[in-house]
Design a protein around this motif. Sequence first.
Motif, PDB file in Angstrom:
ATOM      1  N   THR A 171     -45.791  34.505  63.819  1.00 39.79           N
ATOM      2  CA  THR A 171     -46.983  34.850  64.600  1.00 39.79           C
ATOM      3  C   THR A 171     -48.163  33.985  64.167  1.00 39.79           C
ATOM      4  O   THR A 171     -48.899  33.453  65.008  1.00 39.79           O
ATOM      5  CB  THR A 171     -47.326  36.344  64.426  1.00 39.79           C
ATOM      6  OG1 THR A 171     -46.239  37.114  64.925  1.00 39.79           O
ATOM      7  CG2 THR A 171     -48.604  36.717  65.158  1.00 39.79           C
TER       8      THR A 171
ATOM      9  N   ALA B 240     -47.739  30.373  65.416  1.00 41.01           N
ATOM     10  CA  ALA B 240     -48.080  30.237  66.838  1.00 41.01           C
ATOM     11  C   ALA B 240     -49.591  30.153  67.026  1.00 41.01           C
ATOM     12  O   ALA B 240     -50.081  29.339  67.825  1.00 41.01           O
ATOM     13  CB  ALA B 240     -47.499  31.411  67.632  1.00 41.01           C
TER      14      ALA B 240
ATOM     15  N   GLU C 117     -50.870  26.715  65.837  1.00 40.63           N
ATOM     16  CA  GLU C 117     -50.526  25.632  66.759  1.00 40.63           C
ATOM     17  C   GLU C 117     -51.511  25.535  67.925  1.00 40.63           C
ATOM     18  O   GLU C 117     -51.562  24.522  68.600  1.00 40.63           O
ATOM     19  CB  GLU C 117     -49.096  25.792  67.257  1.00 40.63           C
ATOM     20  CG  GLU C 117     -48.090  25.489  66.157  1.00 40.63           C
ATOM     21  CD  GLU C 117     -46.650  25.752  66.543  1.00 40.63           C
ATOM     22  OE1 GLU C 117     -46.402  26.581  67.455  1.00 40.63           O
ATOM     23  OE2 GLU C 117     -45.770  25.143  65.915  1.00 40.63           O
TER      24      GLU C 117
ATOM     25  N   GLU D  91     -42.183  27.231  60.859  1.00 36.73           N
ATOM     26  CA  GLU D  91     -41.539  27.669  62.097  1.00 36.73           C
ATOM     27  C   GLU D  91     -40.016  27.614  61.991  1.00 36.73           C
ATOM     28  O   GLU D  91     -39.332  28.591  62.309  1.00 36.73           O
ATOM     29  CB  GLU D  91     -42.017  26.824  63.275  1.00 36.73           C
ATOM     30  CG  GLU D  91     -41.442  27.285  64.595  1.00 36.73           C
ATOM     31  CD  GLU D  91     -42.036  26.565  65.784  1.00 36.73           C
ATOM     32  OE1 GLU D  91     -41.957  27.137  66.883  1.00 36.73           O
ATOM     33  OE2 GLU D  91     -42.562  25.451  65.634  1.00 36.73           O
TER      34      GLU D  91
END
Length: 145
Positions: free
Chosen positions: A71, A74, A77, A99
Motif C-alpha cells: 500500500t 503504491a 509511486e 514491490e
Amino acid sequence: MRIHVRLLSTVVATGALLVGCGSSSGESLEDWYSSGGEKSIKALSEASSRVNEVSVRPMDTWGAACKELLTEVAEAEELDAIPSENAEGFWKEALTLFEDGGNECVAGAEADDQPRASAGIREVQKGIGRLSSTTSMIAGDLKAE
C-alpha cells in the motif's frame, strides 16, 4: 544483527534528512520532500521495518505486514521523480524491491509457502538498504546546495 544495523541506518539517515531539510538552497528537492517525499519515506521505512520485524514471527503474520508495505509503495509511486539524480536511482530500486518482495511475501504467505514468502522478505530487506541510500543522497544533495 545485520538487519537491525540496516534498520538503524535507515532511521539515522531519515533523522539526518529531517534535520538537514531547513536549508534554503535546493528548493526543488526541498519541495519534493515537503510535498509528500518525507511522508512517503517515513511510511516506507516504518512498513518495511514491520516486515523485517515479523519475519522472525510465525508466518501467519507476514502477509498483513507485506500488504501494508505494498500500500505504501503504491502511494510512493504517485510522487513525481526525485529532483536528485543520485537519489532517484536508489529510490526506484527501493520501490522495485519493496514491490517485488512484498508481492512474493503475500503470495507465499497466502499459499503457505514459507520459502517463497521468505524470499520476498529478503527482497524487502534489500530494499531497506536502498531506502537508506536514498535518504543519505537527499541529505547530501540538500547540504551541498
